[in-house]
Write an enzyme that holds these catalytic residues in place. Structure first.
Site, mmCIF file in Angstrom:
data_model
loop_
_atom_site.group_PDB
_atom_site.id
_atom_site.type_symbol
_atom_site.label_atom_id
_atom_site.label_comp_id
_atom_site.label_asym_id
_atom_site.label_seq_id
_atom_site.Cartn_x
_atom_site.Cartn_y
_atom_site.Cartn_z
ATOM 1 N N ILE A 112 29.073 23.312 75.264
ATOM 2 C CA ILE A 112 30.100 23.862 74.572
ATOM 3 C C ILE A 112 30.122 23.193 73.383
ATOM 4 O O ILE A 112 29.511 22.085 72.992
ATOM 5 C CB ILE A 112 31.490 23.608 75.189
ATOM 6 N N CYS A 113 30.441 23.876 72.158
ATOM 7 C CA CYS A 113 30.345 23.498 70.876
ATOM 8 C C CYS A 113 31.706 22.976 70.371
ATOM 9 O O CYS A 113 32.754 23.296 70.099
ATOM 10 C CB CYS A 113 30.217 24.728 69.984
#
Length: 324
Positions: free
Chosen positions: A90-91
């Site tokens: 995930i960013c």
């Protein structure tokens, strides 16, 4: 674990220290490394209260680089939650997607609080983000308690301490919100530089068009100026030529682009060359006079030679008559 890793390694020392600190689960989070890999941790976090994730318990992985804590970890969710894609990094501004915002003083506990703080935010197209409806997220929050990890054999029902009424809102929830303010939590897109470049290019796009139009106008003016200049040279009207040059020098160079300045300089150079060519045309009669003078000198020389020859001839004839 102590036998498998070099205890002098800064990353190993740091991870073993954090593993000791996070050994006991809390009401909001718990994380421990795998038995055979100190650089891969499994964690469990409780969904933030007063949100679509309230009541949910979410499990995931944290993969740490060998340069930890100088480089950030990668965070992967394994429990369906409606906010983050499962099985995908995930960013976050605290994850491996944004090493420029990572600080070595942060820890795995900071990453856990980051996940809790990020859950109620909008995905906004970031890598690994989802924007499910509130009803879908609430349904997934209820199902999350039945999730069991096949890798670390963690059961969500027993992974965390049970919440008591006196612990809501807990200290971890308050700390997660405060931490979110300190490190400016936001769902950053995976191509911020490209977006900034595109916006900058869009803002700068009209400029080349204007410059090209202006350049074409300058070239047209240069062509018309050259035609007028040639006409003035043919009819011998010096005043016309001077007025045309003054007209071309009127545009204000301070508001022109470098490309326009180059075009104007080329125009001025062309105008400078043309009087030179006319000057050479004016000097051509002088060259003709020089040739005529040379011919005249040659003719006079031949005439003088003929005169001398004639005098010598007459002198010889006179002497011959005298002898007779």
């Amino acid at each position: 674990m102590e036998v498998q890793y070099n205890l002098r390694n800064p990353a190993v020392k740091r991870l073993m220290k954090e593993a000791q600190e996070l050994r006991d689960p809390t009401e909001q989070y718990h994380a421990q490394p795998l038995e055979d890999n100190l650089f891969e941790w499994h964690f469990t976090v409780r969904g933030p209260p007063d949100s679509d994730f309230d009541g949910g318990v979410y499990h995931g992985r944290i993969v740490l680089p060998p340069e930890y804590p100088m480089k950030p970890p990668s965070i992967i969710l394994l429990t369906p939650n409606g906010r983050f894609e499962i099985g995908k990094k995930i960013c976050l501004s605290i994850s491996g997607h944004h090493p420029e915002t990572w600080q070595p003083s942060w820890s795995i506990r900071t990453a856990l609080l980051a996940i809790i703080g990020f859950m109620p935010t909008k995905g906004e197209g970031a890598i690994g983000s989802l924007d499910y409806t509130p009803d879908e997220r609430k349904a997934l929050a209820k199902k999350s308690q039945d999730f069991n990890c096949e890798i670390c054999a963690t059961c969500m029902k027993t992974a965390l301490l049970a919440c008591s009424e006196s612990s809501i809102p807990s200290l971890a929830d308050v700390e997660a919100k405060e931490l979110a303010k300190q490190i400016n939590f936001k769902a950053e897109t995976h191509t911020p530089s490209n977006a900034a470049t595109e916006s900058a290019a869009a803002a700068a796009a009209p400029a080349p068009i204007i410059n090209e139009n202006q350049d074409s106008q300058v070239s047209q003016q240069s062509t018309s100026a050259g035609t007028s200049l040639e006409t003035g040279m043919i009819i011998g009207d010096d005043t016309h030529v001077g007025n045309q040059e003054d007209t071309q020098s009127v545009p204000n160079t301070t508001s022109l682009s470098p490309r326009q300045r180059r075009a104007q300089q080329q125009q001025q150079q062309q105008q400078t060359r043309r009087p030179t060519s006319s000057y050479s045309q004016v000097r051509q009669p002088a060259n003709t006079n020089q040739i005529g003078s040379t011919i005249l000198i040659v003719v006079l020389t031949l005439a003088l030679a003929a005169l001398i020859f004639r005098r010598i001839y007459m002198a010889n004839e006179y002497r011959f008559d005298y002898e007779l």
